[in-house]
Design an enzyme around this catalytic site. Sequence first.
Site, PDB file in Angstrom:
ATOM      1  N   HIS A   1     -54.991  49.743  51.512  1.00 52.01           N
ATOM      2  CA  HIS A   1     -54.399  51.055  51.820  1.00 52.01           C
ATOM      3  C   HIS A   1     -52.890  50.925  52.015  1.00 52.01           C
ATOM      4  O   HIS A   1     -52.125  51.760  51.532  1.00 52.01           O
ATOM      5  CB  HIS A   1     -55.046  51.661  53.070  1.00 52.01           C
ATOM      6  CG  HIS A   1     -56.382  52.273  52.813  1.00 52.01           C
ATOM      7  ND1 HIS A   1     -56.594  53.627  52.838  1.00 52.01           N
ATOM      8  CD2 HIS A   1     -57.579  51.718  52.524  1.00 52.01           C
ATOM      9  CE1 HIS A   1     -57.866  53.880  52.573  1.00 52.01           C
ATOM     10  NE2 HIS A   1     -58.486  52.728  52.389  1.00 52.01           N
ATOM     11  N   ARG A   2     -52.475  49.897  52.711  1.00 49.39           N
ATOM     12  CA  ARG A   2     -51.042  49.681  52.975  1.00 49.39           C
ATOM     13  C   ARG A   2     -50.271  49.488  51.672  1.00 49.39           C
ATOM     14  O   ARG A   2     -49.180  50.038  51.493  1.00 49.39           O
ATOM     15  CB  ARG A   2     -50.866  48.467  53.881  1.00 49.39           C
ATOM     16  CG  ARG A   2     -49.436  48.250  54.348  1.00 49.39           C
ATOM     17  CD  ARG A   2     -49.331  47.063  55.299  1.00 49.39           C
ATOM     18  NE  ARG A   2     -50.034  47.342  56.544  1.00 49.39           N
ATOM     19  CZ  ARG A   2     -50.923  46.505  57.108  1.00 49.39           C
ATOM     20  NH1 ARG A   2     -51.185  45.345  56.568  1.00 49.39           N
ATOM     21  NH2 ARG A   2     -51.509  46.841  58.236  1.00 49.39           N
TER      22      ARG A   2
ATOM     23  N   LYS B   1     -61.683  58.984  47.731  1.00 47.68           N
ATOM     24  CA  LYS B   1     -61.131  60.092  48.527  1.00 47.68           C
ATOM     25  C   LYS B   1     -59.753  59.791  49.085  1.00 47.68           C
ATOM     26  O   LYS B   1     -58.884  60.647  49.066  1.00 47.68           O
ATOM     27  CB  LYS B   1     -62.109  60.514  49.623  1.00 47.68           C
ATOM     28  CG  LYS B   1     -62.425  59.449  50.649  1.00 47.68           C
ATOM     29  CD  LYS B   1     -63.586  59.874  51.546  1.00 47.68           C
ATOM     30  CE  LYS B   1     -63.931  58.777  52.515  1.00 47.68           C
ATOM     31  NZ  LYS B   1     -64.437  57.551  51.911  1.00 47.68           N
ATOM     32  N   SER B   2     -59.528  58.583  49.576  1.00 48.10           N
ATOM     33  CA  SER B   2     -58.206  58.247  50.130  1.00 48.10           C
ATOM     34  C   SER B   2     -57.144  58.250  49.040  1.00 48.10           C
ATOM     35  O   SER B   2     -56.054  58.795  49.231  1.00 48.10           O
ATOM     36  CB  SER B   2     -58.234  56.890  50.829  1.00 48.10           C
ATOM     37  OG  SER B   2     -58.998  56.957  52.006  1.00 48.10           O
TER      38      SER B   2
ATOM     39  N   ARG C   1     -49.549  52.760  49.702  1.00 50.08           N
ATOM     40  CA  ARG C   1     -48.640  53.745  50.297  1.00 50.08           C
ATOM     41  C   ARG C   1     -47.191  53.431  49.970  1.00 50.08           C
ATOM     42  O   ARG C   1     -46.777  52.277  50.004  1.00 50.08           O
ATOM     43  CB  ARG C   1     -48.773  53.743  51.824  1.00 50.08           C
ATOM     44  CG  ARG C   1     -50.034  54.297  52.347  1.00 50.08           C
ATOM     45  CD  ARG C   1     -49.951  54.534  53.841  1.00 50.08           C
ATOM     46  NE  ARG C   1     -49.561  53.402  54.650  1.00 50.08           N
ATOM     47  CZ  ARG C   1     -50.395  52.566  55.248  1.00 50.08           C
ATOM     48  NH1 ARG C   1     -51.684  52.705  55.083  1.00 50.08           N
ATOM     49  NH2 ARG C   1     -49.933  51.584  55.998  1.00 50.08           N
TER      50      ARG C   1
END
Length: 182
Positions: free
Chosen positions: A49-50, A14-15, A53
Site C-alpha cells: 500500500h505504501r 478496492k484499495s 501511494r
Amino acid sequence: MSIVLVTGGVRSGKSAFAERLVKEKSRAVLYVATGVCTDKEMEQRITQHRERRPASWGLSETPYDAAAEVQTYYDYEVVLFDCVSTWISNLLVGVPEDKWGDVEETERIIGAVDSWISAIRDYPGTVFVVTSETGLGGVAMSKLGRWFQDTLGVVNQRIAAEAQEVYAVLSGIPWKIKDERI
C-alpha cells in the site's frame, strides 16, 4: 462533507480503485492507515500500500481511535481512509475472548464508528472510505469471525447510509451502486 464508500472482498482491488479515484480528485490527500504490523504478511501488505501511494500524500496512522484524528483531515482537500474492516478488526482483537460477541462490547465498537462519522460531518472535503464486504461469503467458523462479520456488516450499512456514492469492487471491476448526486 462528502463520503465515497468503496467496498469489496479481500484482494478485490478496492484499495487500488479508491486510490485512483482520489488521484483524480486532488493532490492534497491525507491517507489514513489503520493497519498494524503484527507479522511478516501484514508487513508486506502495508509495504504494498505504501509503495502505491504518491509520496506527496500525508499520512495518519490511526489503528484505534479514528474520531480523535479527524482534526488532521482539515489540512487536506481529500481523505482516503483505508480501511474500516482493518480498524474494526483492531478493535475486536483488543477485547478479551470471554467478551467476544458481548452486546456492550459490540455497542462500544459501533459507538466508536458513530463518533467518527459524527466527527467527519463538519469536514468540508471528501472522505473516501475503503471497507471489506463480509456479506458475500459463508458464515465464519469461529466466534471471533462471526462477531467480526456481524459488527462490520452493521458498520458498513451505517457508513453506506451516510455516503453520497458507494462502489462495490468485484474481481477488480468497480460498480457504482449508489449515487445521490444524480
